[in-house]
Design a protein around this motif. Structure first.
Motif, PDB file in Angstrom:
ATOM      1  N   THR A  16     -39.333 -13.846  13.169  1.00  0.00           N
ATOM      2  CA  THR A  16     -39.423 -12.381  13.061  1.00  0.00           C
ATOM      3  C   THR A  16     -39.415 -11.759  14.453  1.00  0.00           C
ATOM      4  OG1 THR A  16     -40.705 -12.633  11.062  1.00  0.00           O
ATOM      5  CG2 THR A  16     -40.822 -10.504  12.151  1.00  0.00           C
ATOM      6  N   ARG A  17     -40.208 -12.349  15.308  1.00  0.00           N
ATOM      7  CA  ARG A  17     -40.326 -11.799  16.660  1.00  0.00           C
ATOM      8  C   ARG A  17     -38.970 -11.798  17.354  1.00  0.00           C
ATOM      9  NH1 ARG A  17     -44.632 -11.266  20.458  1.00  0.00           N
ATOM     10  NH2 ARG A  17     -43.968 -11.864  22.530  1.00  0.00           N
ATOM     11  N   ASN A  18     -38.245 -12.912  17.202  1.00  0.00           N
ATOM     12  CA  ASN A  18     -36.922 -13.004  17.831  1.00  0.00           C
ATOM     13  C   ASN A  18     -35.960 -11.981  17.250  1.00  0.00           C
ATOM     14  OD1 ASN A  18     -37.921 -15.072  19.317  1.00  0.00           O
ATOM     15  ND2 ASN A  18     -36.922 -16.707  18.169  1.00  0.00           N
ATOM     16  N   LEU A  19     -36.064 -11.783  15.939  1.00  0.00           N
ATOM     17  CA  LEU A  19     -35.172 -10.831  15.282  1.00  0.00           C
ATOM     18  C   LEU A  19     -35.484  -9.410  15.770  1.00  0.00           C
ATOM     19  CD1 LEU A  19     -32.935 -10.945  13.249  1.00  0.00           C
ATOM     20  CD2 LEU A  19     -34.555 -10.649  11.416  1.00  0.00           C
ATOM     21  N   LEU A  20     -36.761  -9.125  15.883  1.00  0.00           N
ATOM     22  CA  LEU A  20     -37.153  -7.772  16.299  1.00  0.00           C
ATOM     23  C   LEU A  20     -36.756  -7.487  17.743  1.00  0.00           C
ATOM     24  CD1 LEU A  20     -40.665  -7.453  14.617  1.00  0.00           C
ATOM     25  CD2 LEU A  20     -38.517  -6.488  13.866  1.00  0.00           C
ATOM     26  N   GLY A  61     -20.604   3.386   9.179  1.00  0.00           N
ATOM     27  CA  GLY A  61     -19.860   2.140   8.990  1.00  0.00           C
ATOM     28  C   GLY A  61     -20.039   1.179  10.153  1.00  0.00           C
ATOM     29  N   MET A  62     -20.260   1.738  11.325  1.00  0.00           N
ATOM     30  CA  MET A  62     -20.392   0.859  12.498  1.00  0.00           C
ATOM     31  C   MET A  62     -21.632  -0.012  12.407  1.00  0.00           C
ATOM     32  SD  MET A  62     -19.434   3.484  15.480  1.00  0.00           S
ATOM     33  CE  MET A  62     -19.664   2.275  16.753  1.00  0.00           C
ATOM     34  N   PHE A  63     -22.563   0.385  11.552  1.00  0.00           N
ATOM     35  CA  PHE A  63     -23.791  -0.388  11.456  1.00  0.00           C
ATOM     36  C   PHE A  63     -23.751  -1.366  10.289  1.00  0.00           C
ATOM     37  CE2 PHE A  63     -24.855   3.076  14.147  1.00  0.00           C
ATOM     38  CZ  PHE A  63     -25.869   2.625  14.973  1.00  0.00           C
ATOM     39  N   ASP A  64     -22.559  -1.489   9.683  1.00  0.00           N
ATOM     40  CA  ASP A  64     -22.444  -2.425   8.561  1.00  0.00           C
ATOM     41  C   ASP A  64     -21.520  -3.562   8.949  1.00  0.00           C
ATOM     42  OD1 ASP A  64     -24.031  -0.923   7.004  1.00  0.00           O
ATOM     43  OD2 ASP A  64     -22.398   0.322   6.214  1.00  0.00           O
ATOM     44  N   LEU A  65     -21.731  -4.673   8.293  1.00  0.00           N
ATOM     45  CA  LEU A  65     -20.881  -5.831   8.560  1.00  0.00           C
ATOM     46  C   LEU A  65     -19.708  -5.752   7.592  1.00  0.00           C
ATOM     47  CD1 LEU A  65     -20.513  -8.463  10.032  1.00  0.00           C
ATOM     48  CD2 LEU A  65     -22.010  -9.579   8.410  1.00  0.00           C
ATOM     49  N   ILE A 120     -28.274  -5.567   9.136  1.00  0.00           N
ATOM     50  CA  ILE A 120     -28.794  -6.826   8.580  1.00  0.00           C
ATOM     51  C   ILE A 120     -30.323  -6.860   8.707  1.00  0.00           C
ATOM     52  CG2 ILE A 120     -28.806  -9.331   8.890  1.00  0.00           C
ATOM     53  CD1 ILE A 120     -25.911  -9.113   9.850  1.00  0.00           C
ATOM     54  N   ILE A 121     -30.808  -6.421   9.865  1.00  0.00           N
ATOM     55  CA  ILE A 121     -32.263  -6.476  10.090  1.00  0.00           C
ATOM     56  C   ILE A 121     -32.979  -5.528   9.127  1.00  0.00           C
ATOM     57  CG2 ILE A 121     -34.107  -6.020  11.757  1.00  0.00           C
ATOM     58  CD1 ILE A 121     -32.192  -6.914  13.973  1.00  0.00           C
ATOM     59  N   LEU A 122     -32.399  -4.349   8.951  1.00  0.00           N
ATOM     60  CA  LEU A 122     -33.055  -3.392   8.046  1.00  0.00           C
ATOM     61  C   LEU A 122     -33.089  -3.944   6.625  1.00  0.00           C
ATOM     62  CD1 LEU A 122     -31.753   0.037   9.338  1.00  0.00           C
ATOM     63  CD2 LEU A 122     -34.083  -0.813   9.405  1.00  0.00           C
ATOM     64  N   ASP A 123     -32.022  -4.649   6.243  1.00  0.00           N
ATOM     65  CA  ASP A 123     -32.021  -5.203   4.878  1.00  0.00           C
ATOM     66  C   ASP A 123     -33.077  -6.287   4.727  1.00  0.00           C
ATOM     67  OD1 ASP A 123     -30.056  -3.523   4.183  1.00  0.00           O
ATOM     68  OD2 ASP A 123     -28.409  -4.955   4.470  1.00  0.00           O
ATOM     69  N   SER A 124     -33.375  -6.967   5.828  1.00  0.00           N
ATOM     70  CA  SER A 124     -34.316  -8.091   5.697  1.00  0.00           C
ATOM     71  C   SER A 124     -35.750  -7.644   5.900  1.00  0.00           C
ATOM     72  CB  SER A 124     -33.977  -9.170   6.724  1.00  0.00           C
ATOM     73  OG  SER A 124     -34.224  -8.662   8.008  1.00  0.00           O
ATOM     74  N   PHE A 184     -22.625 -13.212  12.353  1.00  0.00           N
ATOM     75  CA  PHE A 184     -23.429 -12.279  11.564  1.00  0.00           C
ATOM     76  C   PHE A 184     -23.394 -12.647  10.085  1.00  0.00           C
ATOM     77  CE2 PHE A 184     -23.104  -8.522  14.749  1.00  0.00           C
ATOM     78  CZ  PHE A 184     -24.029  -9.169  15.539  1.00  0.00           C
ATOM     79  N   THR A 185     -22.230 -13.105   9.642  1.00  0.00           N
ATOM     80  CA  THR A 185     -22.130 -13.489   8.233  1.00  0.00           C
ATOM     81  C   THR A 185     -23.115 -14.606   7.942  1.00  0.00           C
ATOM     82  OG1 THR A 185     -19.782 -13.019   8.483  1.00  0.00           O
ATOM     83  CG2 THR A 185     -20.465 -14.086   6.447  1.00  0.00           C
TER      84      THR A 185
END
Length: 2038
Positions: A1230-1234, A1080-1084, A1156-1160, A1099-1100
């Motif tokens: 992408t780079r910034n997100l990673l 759960g800690m990894f979910d928004l 969020i990153i994994l979903d994207s 994050f939303t």
């Protein structure tokens, strides 16, 4: 709070639990340039306006700070500061690529440069085990613990410890800063208001003298702008007289003050232009005679002459002395000299600067004349007010020497005349011919002003800092008179008056007035003793004088004057102050008893008129007599008649013209301002009514009305004075807003008028084009006013103006903001242009304000109220009292409350402006609130009770209304939507500031309302997210952001609302994680959002942005990601967060981001692909290093690559299949997100991460592995060259831009047009310029500058960037490695390892394929060894393909030039072999893989070094020998065998290296090597791929495709041996349609090789998908090469396989490609170019094997003979020396005996494909005639006597037909000739061939569709033209005139006759056709053609009609005759037949 555990408590406090004394109100002393501030003279009672001014200029700045604020500036400074020396703390990482650059030397020894002889056949036999050679090498040091038995766990533990040491703590410190475009949260600190100084120029006078020195001379220097016709500086007086000459004037000089001895001056120029001149005027003491007479001796005499001249000079000197003693105080004009400053301003560079300055200001330059004006003005804006702002480097210091002066003309002395002279002078120097010149010497230095110039005086003669005590000559600052307004508010007291007498007309006066001078005095009364010593003296005299005399023009009754009298105005002026002018005639000749001066008359000018300073032009009358008493009260033009009457010159006409100008920071010189200030002061001080304001009387009753009017009219004043007095005006208005006033017994409330006036001023300042704004669109002047100047109006006592008889009203009366109707008239004026409306200010908006209420408040419709909204006084009994529920007592009128109230109740236009420029009112609010809190010491009170509820309601209303306004504007056209963005940012900053002042719960509620309100109003998702993002980004940049987010509470029991303060928290400790909560800690979650309010919101927004798919979303996504990245960066740079435990807590706050990153994941930019595309080749598998030509389709590459990319054959298929959805995120985003992902992984608690991983389903784990895979490619080290700010995608970008540029150029706009377009977008809104993500037009990133950008950086900077990016790459990869270790440990504990091992390996192997630092490689190899040790068996059984990749990567690193890397790689490779042996006790598979890897390595990467690789092989051998455990097994022997094999392959490489420069030779060699592997399909395949790759690099796409077809055939052979599937090709036979050469691949018989033997054919290509992959790739290449027909043949083999697999997606794709291919055939058809062929023969022993070899070379289409000739000659010239190579120019057979044995000969001939007639039936299309060809022909003309050409009757031809070994196209571009045939054509046969050709041409031209008249006429002209040499007629006459004697030739004769018959027929058709095509003007031409045709026909007729009778007789043996003829015609020519025929 009590339940927080201690650690958390400490953390919270450490991060500053909102320190109580957060606010800091600081008084900063104003920096003053002078030693003492400029002040009025002492001892005078000043009036209140002057007092106010002086007070404003000297009081301190009041600045409100927040103690912890990393407020934009300090934060970025801290950031930059740390960045500056940051690189010094880093370790240099070593990268292979960089050691290679430096290590080229070692390469030179390896392979010689020149190509020696060609090697012998490279068969495998030569690779007999070269063991001795290997053993002779010295092995590298070995890893000592490699073979030690240790448990896997121990191994892992040691690895981890090693990895954890020496890591970089702050990841983001290594990451390039976020793109400035997104940084909205920086509010630039405005510049401090300071005195305006332009570009400062130091002028030093060194020498000024004439050829003779006989008298003192005086210089006066000033600047003039001839374009503007304006004097642009005051005068600088100086002289360079020697002491002896100065002594002449002793009697007239009372004293010489130091300040008057300056010889250098500092001029200031705000608007530099090439039209500025420095003019030096020279005066001398008055003497008798015209100027010309006085100048005579200067022209003729020279000091150096001796004799008589000397006497003359002495005499002149004596004369001069007597004049000086008598007339010493009078001057006369003498000479002048102009100096142009254009070259000093260095104008060309200046203009560039100006344009760049504009770029910075975001203003577009227009090409009109105004542009330069604007440019210069903007330069001044950029703040010439700060000395250092203009790049002084642009000004060139120069020393000027002049040796001619112009003589002054007595009748042309005015400024007008001067401008005419200068204009002439600029045009040409013809001036010198018209004006007499004097010889002399002038030496002047002109330079930019140095930093600290010693002893320097201001224009008021105040000494500047730093003040040097050495009392040498001072420098003087000279005041500038700018040509246009300079908009900089006054900050110092300055009060100067300049008087310019211009002309006097005494022409009709008595004869006595001839030599006229004017004495000018400044009087404070009428008595002569009242002359004030306030006039600045000239050079070498007193500082201040009481009178000044103008220069005299000899005998001129109406002289012009050029004098400038500078006066220091007294601070307090009265009506007695006036200027007095006294006119005198000066007698130059001394007469007995007569005085020097004769009085001629007087004039005067009162200084004040209606209490206002008088300036401007005046024509004054001159009185002849003594002036009457009290004259000075009146002006001379309007003086009342006197008794006795005054005598006037010319009856009171204005005969004296004078101009007066003031430079004053006290006198506004503007009626509106003057009136406003006067009325304000009348309120503040005791005045007696009525009083005058200018020309009107103000009574007490009208005071209020007048004041209101003047407040309204303020904005009508001119912009310049308004800005000059801006600080004072705003201070006064704010004073009025809160000052309770009682006038005439009535309460006056000015607050609304004051507020509206402020709004109007703010509006006009923002709208002015002249004024600069910052990036948020804030007017800089207003910003600096709020920041530095504004302070709460003094809480003055209530001002009561007692009325007529009424008593003062008691102070308890209440003041309301509703009031009396007496001022309605004023109100109506004020609101004429506005919507009149009434709102009740006291409506409170509850926090749950629904939109209806907001709408009511917003409504600006007129409400039905008769009263207009003024401030009314309401008595207690009044009906309206009910409306005002809570009254505001007068003594409680607080500024912030009043301001908020006025903002709420404003309507119409005012309201619009308030919103538009909300930032100003917000900043005022904040600063006044801060001062209020500070003053009332409410800091100790709880925040809730600091401000009244009424005020909070007002704030809520303001926020709500502004949010609605934003929502309304944002959907409108761009201009309004930009406005909305700015308002949005202002609102965010306002709430940001409020967080430090008000209760946080209250502010959080406002934020919540804002977000909800926007969501309801906006339906465009991208706009909505964009707005909220910028808003949140600003809020999150708060210095207490972490605490506001309760970051230390990561448990479930936190409060569920935005919490007001920490103290109300209760939370259980969260150090023990409950497992079920971990995921759960990894979910928004909603819970998370409640607890961590701001982060939750952010994050939303991010999640919404990533999910969205609307238009323009990519920009929003970039914004969202960069917002989070900048947040994380700020934590990394915040010293408060440096502790590890704090970092863990912070990382925990960001865990939902991981989800969020994994979903994207599917949307991320795939860097693995872009690397291929950008041609950034690395030594990996062939498909991974494609050339940038993009020849190979990505999907195909992915399919072939299998596990290499995204297909995983091992376990569960990945989420990211090869056909991923289109990547929606740009590479930068992408780079910034990673990097955010890596940051969290680095800083989060590792135990927590492991627990989380253990709980994840394998699907999610695969996602994580995919993410890591992309990370590896993303953070690849790009090397020094490309480590620039432009990020990974620079390459891609520059291409995009190039394409755009080309497109723009084609459209005719050009880059400039593009830039201009962008420039038109006003400043500050570049965020909304809709430019795609890859390209943002910023100055530093426009691509055509970018190329130079890199050279602009110094080497040190580049090194530093490379150092940082090297560390970033290393750290990023180590984090990825840590993550993989975590995955291995966590998941293997959970026993789900099967499908993960492949994934982990895939990432590891991928990382080995990039350029990595030794640090990373060491750790990576350690991990790999641990994996091999732990899961060896699994690895060899299931992960076959991974294993193959692994071998290749490790082998690649074995050839590294870095010892550490080699050591690690060898150890790993040895361990790999050892484990594979022990797990299967036969490591043939690994052997095979290693061998293939090496082959592919060798074939592919030219830069790898076989020396190092050999050494590595030796090291592995050493391991095998030292491995005691293995000695008993066959393992060591097998290893040795393998190594020998590898060594053999390396030998091939050496040969290849030798032929690196000769592509054909290289391909031949590779071809032979591949052939050598005929029995080893895997290796042959590898070499075929190597060849394909080489071909692709050389753009030989067809050959590359053929290589792949051969490879596919090879695969299909083995597949058909393994399994018999009917949809598969049967073997190479199936490929025959593609190429007849493919049969070479038919498999060697089964006894040699069985495909199921272990390790054989185990590569990934020996599978159906591999086959399809190869073929698809081949099809792509064929398509690129233009062989579309072949594409079809290839797909014929592919389609059945796809059908069998039911792969409909691929079938769709395939058919679309087929369609494309067929379309191309239709569209391009004949236009395609397939290739040009040449026969190349090599002769000479130098060629070795090649000697006497013949080849056919295939060259690119349209290659000309000289091109290939030049290429080969050049290449072999390099090999053998240029003189040793010769090209044989003809194509005749070569006689070897005639050649020089020491030379190499090359013969090159153009050849054409040759087909027999029967073949032509099948080869119909152009393609068929160019494909699958192996016969070529060339023709050689000759005659029997050896000449190549001769007469028609003796011209023979030799046709040579060559046959090659293979058909073209083949897998190489040259093929051996295996057969040649020759045919000889006799002259008549040559003629037949020629005539046939001609006839064909004619037929083609005649039948062409559409017809081409030009072509037809050309061919026709050549056929029937009368002058055609060797034309048809001549041919006929030679061969057809007579019947040949030899019967053998009958048949030929007849053939030729028939040819002519057809020829003439075709000519007739052509002539007929031409008739229909010609235009009128071509008739004659046609007639001519027709005549020629008829003539030709007539001439030919007898010959055509004559038949050979013998041919038509019936002959019995016709057949045999024919045979013999045929034989004769086409048999080989030899000596025997020739003898017969002769």
């Amino acid at each position: 709070m009590t339940q927080l555990n201690n650690l958390d408590l400490d953390l919270a406090q450490e991060l500053g639990d909102f320190p109580e004394d957060d606010l800091d109100v600081v008084f900063t002393p104003k920096e003053c340039r002078t030693l003492q501030p400029s002040m009025p003279e002492d001892g005078v009672e000043l009036d209140s306006h002057v007092k106010d001014c002086v007070q404003t200029y000297i009081r301190e700045w009041l600045i409100v700070n927040r103690k912890n604020q990393g407020n934009s500036d300090t934060c970025s400074l801290k950031n930059k500061g740390s960045r500056k020396d940051f690189h010094k703390t880093l370790q240099k990482q070593t990268f292979e690529s960089e050691t290679l650059d430096s290590g080229d030397a070692t390469f030179q020894q390896v392979g010689p440069q020149h190509v020696p002889a060609v090697p012998e056949e490279a068969s495998r036999a030569s690779a007999a085990c070269s063991d001795p050679e290997l053993r002779s090498l010295q092995p590298d040091p070995r890893l000592e613990h490699l073979l030690r038995h240790a448990s896997a766990e121990e191994f892992e533990r040691l690895n981890e410890e090693a990895r954890r040491t020496n890591r970089h703590p702050e990841l983001l410190a290594l990451y390039p800063a976020v793109d400035e475009e997104d940084v909205v949260e920086i509010r630039p600190v405005p510049d401090r208001p300071k005195e305006h100084l332009g570009n400062r120029i130091l002028v030093k006078l060194h020498t000024l003298k004439f050829d003779i020195e006989i008298e003192p001379l005086f210089a006066c220097i000033a600047l003039y702008d001839i374009k503007e016709r304006k004097k642009i500086s005051e005068n600088f007086h100086c002289d360079l007289n020697s002491d002896s000459l100065r002594g002449f004037l002793r009697s007239h000089t009372p004293c010489i003050d130091l300040s008057t001895q300056a010889r250098s001056a500092i001029f200031s120029v705000t608007y530099p232009s090439p039209d500025i001149y420095l003019v030096i005027k020279i005066e001398k003491v008055l003497q008798q005679g015209e100027i010309g007479d006085c100048a005579e001796p200067y022209m003729v005499l020279k000091e150096s002459d001796a004799g008589k001249t000397k006497e003359k000079i002495e005499k002149l000197k004596a004369q001069a002395e007597s004049f000086c003693q008598r007339l010493g105080k009078y001057r006369m004009p003498f000479a002048w000299i102009p100096i142009n400053l254009a070259s000093f301003f260095n104008f060309s560079t200046l203009e560039r600067e100006i344009q760049e300055a504009e770029g910075l200001n975001g203003k577009g330059s227009s090409s009109d004349k105004k542009a330069t004006l604007l440019q210069a003005r903007r330069l001044s804006e950029r703040g010439f007010n700060s000395e250092d702002n203009y790049p002084a480097s642009n000004f060139r210091a120069m020393t000027l020497n002049h040796n001619t002066f112009f003589k002054q003309e007595g009748d042309r002395l005015s400024d007008e005349d001067l401008f005419k002279f200068l204009a002439d002078f600029k045009r040409s120097s013809s001036l010198q011919r018209r004006i007499k010149t004097l010889p002399g010497t002038l030496k002047v230095d002109i330079s930019p002003v140095p930093e600290n110039i010693g002893y320097c005086l201001t224009p008021e003669l105040l000494p500047l800092k730093p003040f040097s005590e050495s009392r040498n000559r001072p420098h003087k600052e000279i005041l500038e008179f700018p040509i246009r307004e300079v908009y900089v508010p006054h900050t110092i007291y300055r009060n100067l008056l300049y008087v310019y007498p211009q002309r006097l007309n005494f022409a009709n006066r008595l004869a006595s007035a001839r030599n006229i001078t004017i004495k000018i005095q400044f009087m404070c009364g009428e008595d002569p003793s009242c002359a004030m010593p306030v006039i600045f003296g000239k050079s070498s005299g007193p500082e201040f004088v009481q009178e000044i005399y103008t220069a005299i023009t000899y005998h001129n009754k109406s002289p012009d004057f050029y004098e400038e009298v500078k006066i220091k105005l007294p601070a307090k002026l009265t009506e007695k102050h006036h200027l007095l002018f006294t006119f005198y005639h000066i007698s130059c000749q001394p007469k007995q008893g007569a005085s020097v001066e004769t009085l001629l008359g007087y004039s005067w000018l009162p200084i004040l008129l209606n209490d206002r300073l008088q300036t401007g032009h005046y024509s004054l009358p001159v009185a002849l007599d003594k002036l009457p008493l009290h004259y000075s009260i009146h002006s001379p033009e309007k003086i009342p008649s006197q008794t006795p009457p005054i005598k006037w010159v010319e009856g009171h006409k204005g005969v004296f013209v004078v101009e007066v100008q003031a430079v004053s920071s006290v006198h506004t010189q503007d009626n509106h301002l003057e009136k406003f200030f006067t009325l304000c002061h009348s309120l503040e001080s005791q005045v007696t009514f009525p009083f005058r304001v200018m020309d009107q009387k103000i009574t007490e009753a009208s005071l209020e009305h007048e004041l209101k009017l003047s407040i309204i009219c303020l904005n009508s004043s001119r912009l310049e004075p308004l800005i000059l007095f801006l600080h004072l005006v705003l201070d006064k208005l704010f004073q009025l807003a809160v000052q309770p006033m009682v006038i005439a017994g009535q309460t006056a409330n000015f607050s609304q008028f004051a507020f509206e006036s402020v709004v109007a001023i703010v509006n006009s300042l923002h709208n002015s084009k002249e004024l600069s704004k910052d990036q948020h669109g804030r007017n800089c002047l207003l910003a600096s006013y709020v920041y530095y100047v504004f302070r709460l109006p003094d809480p003055q006592r209530e001002v009561v103006k007692p009325g007529g008889g009424s008593s003062a009203i008691s102070t308890e009366s209440r003041y309301y903001t509703f009031g009396r109707t007496s001022a309605v008239s004023v109100g109506s004026k004020l609101l004429q242009s506005r919507v009149i409306s009434c709102s009740n200010p006291d409506i409170t908006v509850t926090q749950a304000a629904n939109d209806e209420e907001v709408k009511n408040i917003m409504s600006s419709k007129p409400v039905d109220h008769s009263s207009s909204r003024m401030s009314y006084y309401v008595e207690g009994t009044n009906d309206m009292s009910g409306l005002c529920a809570s009254t505001r007592p007068s003594n409680k009128k607080h500024f912030h409350e009043e301001l908020a109230l006025q903002m709420v109740v404003s309507t119409g236009m005012v309201r619009e402006s308030v919103f538009k420029y909300a930032w100003f009112f917000f900043e005022l609010l904040i600063k006044s609130m801060a001062q209020y809190v500070h003053n009332t010491e409410k800091q100790d009170n709880s925040r809730r009770s600091r401000f009244s509820d009424r005020f909070k309601d007002d704030i809520t209303t303001i926020v709500s209304v502004i949010t609605s306004e934003i929502a309304a504007l944002v959907v409108k056209p761009p201009k309004e939507s930009e406005q909305a963005e700015k308002i949005n940012i202002s609102l965010a900053f306002f709430l940001y500031d409020l967080l430090s002042l008000m209760d946080r719960g209250f502010v959080f509620n406002l934020i919540k309302h804002y977000c909800n309100q926007l969501s309801n109003k906006l339906n465009s998702l991208s706009t909505l997210i964009s707005m909220r993002l910028e808003f949140l980004r600003i809020l999150c940049s708060h210095e207490h952001y972490l605490n506001l987010n309760l970051f230390f509470m990561t448990s479930a029991s936190a409060p569920a609302s935005p919490s007001p303060s920490l103290s109300s928290q209760n939370s259980s400790s969260c150090s023990s994680f409950q497992d079920q909560k971990i995921t759960g800690m990894f979910d928004l979650s909603a819970e998370y959002r409640q607890q961590h309010f701001l982060t939750g919101l952010l994050f939303t927004e991010l999640a919404a942005a990533l999910d969205a798919d609307s238009e323009g979303i990519s920009k929003v996504q970039r914004k969202a990601v960069s917002a989070i990245l900048s947040l994380l960066s700020s934590h990394d740079l915040d010293p408060r967060c440096s502790k590890k435990e704090v970092k863990i807590k912070i990382a925990a706050l960001y865990l939902p981001l991981v989800g969020i990153i994994l979903d994207s994941l599917p949307q991320l930019h795939d860097f693995t692909i872009s690397d291929i595309r950008s041609g950034k080749g690395r030594t990996g598998n062939p498909e991974e290093e494609q050339e940038s030509s993009g020849a190979i389709n990505q999907n195909v590459a992915l399919a072939i690559a299998g596990s290499q990319f995204n297909i995983r054959n091992s376990g569960i298929p990945l989420v990211s299949l090869p056909y991923r959805q289109a990547a929606t995120l740009g590479p930068d985003t992408t780079r910034n997100l990673l990097i955010c992902f890596l940051w969290i992984m680095k800083n989060a608690d590792q135990n927590l991460i492991q627990k989380w991983i253990a709980d994840l389903p394998s699907m999610q784990l695969n996602k994580i592995l995919d993410l890591l895979f992309i990370c590896v490619s993303c953070f690849e080290y790009k090397g020094k060259q490309s480590s620039d700010k432009v990020s990974t995608q620079a390459l891609q970008k520059s291409r995009d831009v190039k394409a755009r540029l080309e497109e723009a150029l084609l459209r005719g706009e050009g880059a400039r047009g593009e830039m201009m377009k962008r420039c038109r977008i006003p400043a500050g809104n570049d965020r909304s310029a809709g430019v795609n993500e890859n390209l943002r037009w910023r100055k530093e990133q426009t691509q055509w500058r970018q190329a130079n950008e890199r050279q602009d950086k110094t080497k040190a900077e580049l090194d530093q960037e490379a150092l940082i990016s090297g560390n970033l790459a290393t750290e990023a990869n180590l984090i990825i490695l840590d993550m993989q270790e975590n995955i291995i440990q966590a998941s293997f504990a959970a026993e789900c390892r099967d499908n993960l091992l492949g994934g982990v390996l895939k990432v590891l192997v991928n990382s080995l394929g990039y350029d990595q630092s030794t640090t990373y490689l060491t750790h990576c190899f350690a991990t790999l060894r641990a994996l091999i040790a732990k899961f060896g068996d699994l690895l060899f059984e299931e992960e076959v393909e991974q294993c193959a990749d692994l071998c290749q990567r490790v082998l690649h690193h074995c050839s590294s030039s870095i010892d550490i890397t080699r050591t690690q790689a060898c150890a790993t490779l040895y361990l790999l072999m050892r484990h594979s042996f022990s797990s299967t006790s036969n490591f043939s598979r690994v052997k095979m893989q290693v061998t293939m890897s090496l082959a592919s390595l060798v074939g592919k990467s030219p830069e790898f070094n076989e020396e190092f690789l050999r050494r590595s092989l030796r090291t592995i051998l050493a391991y095998a020998e030292e491995d005691t455990d293995m000695q008993a097994t066959p393992f060591p022997i097998q290893v040795e065998e393998l190594l020998c094999n590898l060594n053999g392959i390396l030998s091939d490489t050496v040969k290849m290296r030798e032929f690196q420069e000769d592509p054909e030779m290289l391909m031949d060699l590779m071809y032979r090597i591949a052939k050598g592997y005929q029995t080893s399909p895997d290796l042959r395949l590898t070499w075929l791929q190597n060849m394909a790759e080489k071909h692709t690099k050389r753009k030989c796409y067809t050959e590359a495709a053929m290589c792949l077809v051969h490879a596919a055939a090879l695969v299909s052979e083995y597949l058909s041996m393994l399994e018999d599937r009917n949809y598969l090709p049967v073997g190479s036979v199936s490929f025959q349609n593609i190429s007849s050469n493919v049969l070479e691949e038919s498999a060697v018989s089964d006894d040699v090789l069985s495909p199921d033997e272990d390790g054989i054919c185990s590569g990934r290509y020996f599978s159906e998908s591999g086959l399809v992959g190869l073929l698809e790739q081949a099809a792509e290449l064929f398509s690129t090469g233009g062989l579309y027909e072949t594409v079809n043949e290839v797909y014929k083999i592919v389609i059945p396989i796809l059908e069998a697999h039911r792969d409909f997606r691929k079938l769709t794709l395939t058919h679309s490609k087929l369609q494309k291919a067929f379309d191309s055939i239709i569209n391009k058809g004949q236009k395609r170019m397939f290739g040009t062929y040449f026969r190349v023969g090599f002769y000479g022993s130098k060629f070795g094997d090649l000697d006497e070899q013949e080849f056919v070379y295939k060259e690119p289409a349209i290659t000309k003979l000289p091109e290939i000739s030049h290429r080969l000659e050049g290449f072999y010239g390099q090999c053998f020396g240029e003189d040793a190579v010769e090209v044989i120019k003809d194509s005749a057979p070569v006689d070897k005996r005639k050649l020089d044995p020491n030379k190499a000969y090359i013969q090159i001939t153009f050849v054409e494909p040759y087909f027999d007639e029967y073949e032509m039936k099948d080869r119909v299309t152009y393609f068929e005639k160019n494909f699958n060809i192996c016969r070529f022909m060339y023709t050689t003309p000759f005659t029997m006597d050896g000449r190549p050409r001769g007469e028609l009757s003796e011209q023979y031809k030799r046709n040579t037909i060559l046959t090659t070994m293979h058909a073209f196209p083949y897998i190489k571009t040259r093929i051996n000739v295996i057969q040649r045939e020759e045919f000889i054509l006799t002259p008549i046969e040559v003629a037949i061939e020629d005539m046939r050709k001609k006839t064909q041409e004619l037929t083609a031209a005649t039948n062409q569709e559409p017809p081409d008249a030009k072509m037809l006429q050309m061919v026709l002209q050549g056929s029937v033209g009368a002058t055609v040499n060797q034309g048809p007629l001549e041919v006929a006459q030679v061969f057809l005139a007579e019947i040949p004697a030899d019967p053998k030739l009958y048949r030929h004769h007849n053939r030729l006759r028939l040819c002519f018959k057809e020829f003439i027929m075709r000519c007739g058709e052509a002539v007929e056709k031409n008739k229909h095509l010609i235009t009128a003007d071509q008739r004659e031409y046609h007639q001519e053609l027709k005549r020629n045709y008829i003539k030709l026909k007539e001439n030919l007729r007898p010959m055509i009609e004559r038949k050979i009778p013998e041919l038509y007789k019936p002959v019995v043996k016709v057949h045999s005759i024919r045979e013999s003829f045929r034989n004769h015609s086409f048999r080989k020519y030899d000596a025997q037949t020739s003898s017969q025929s002769t």
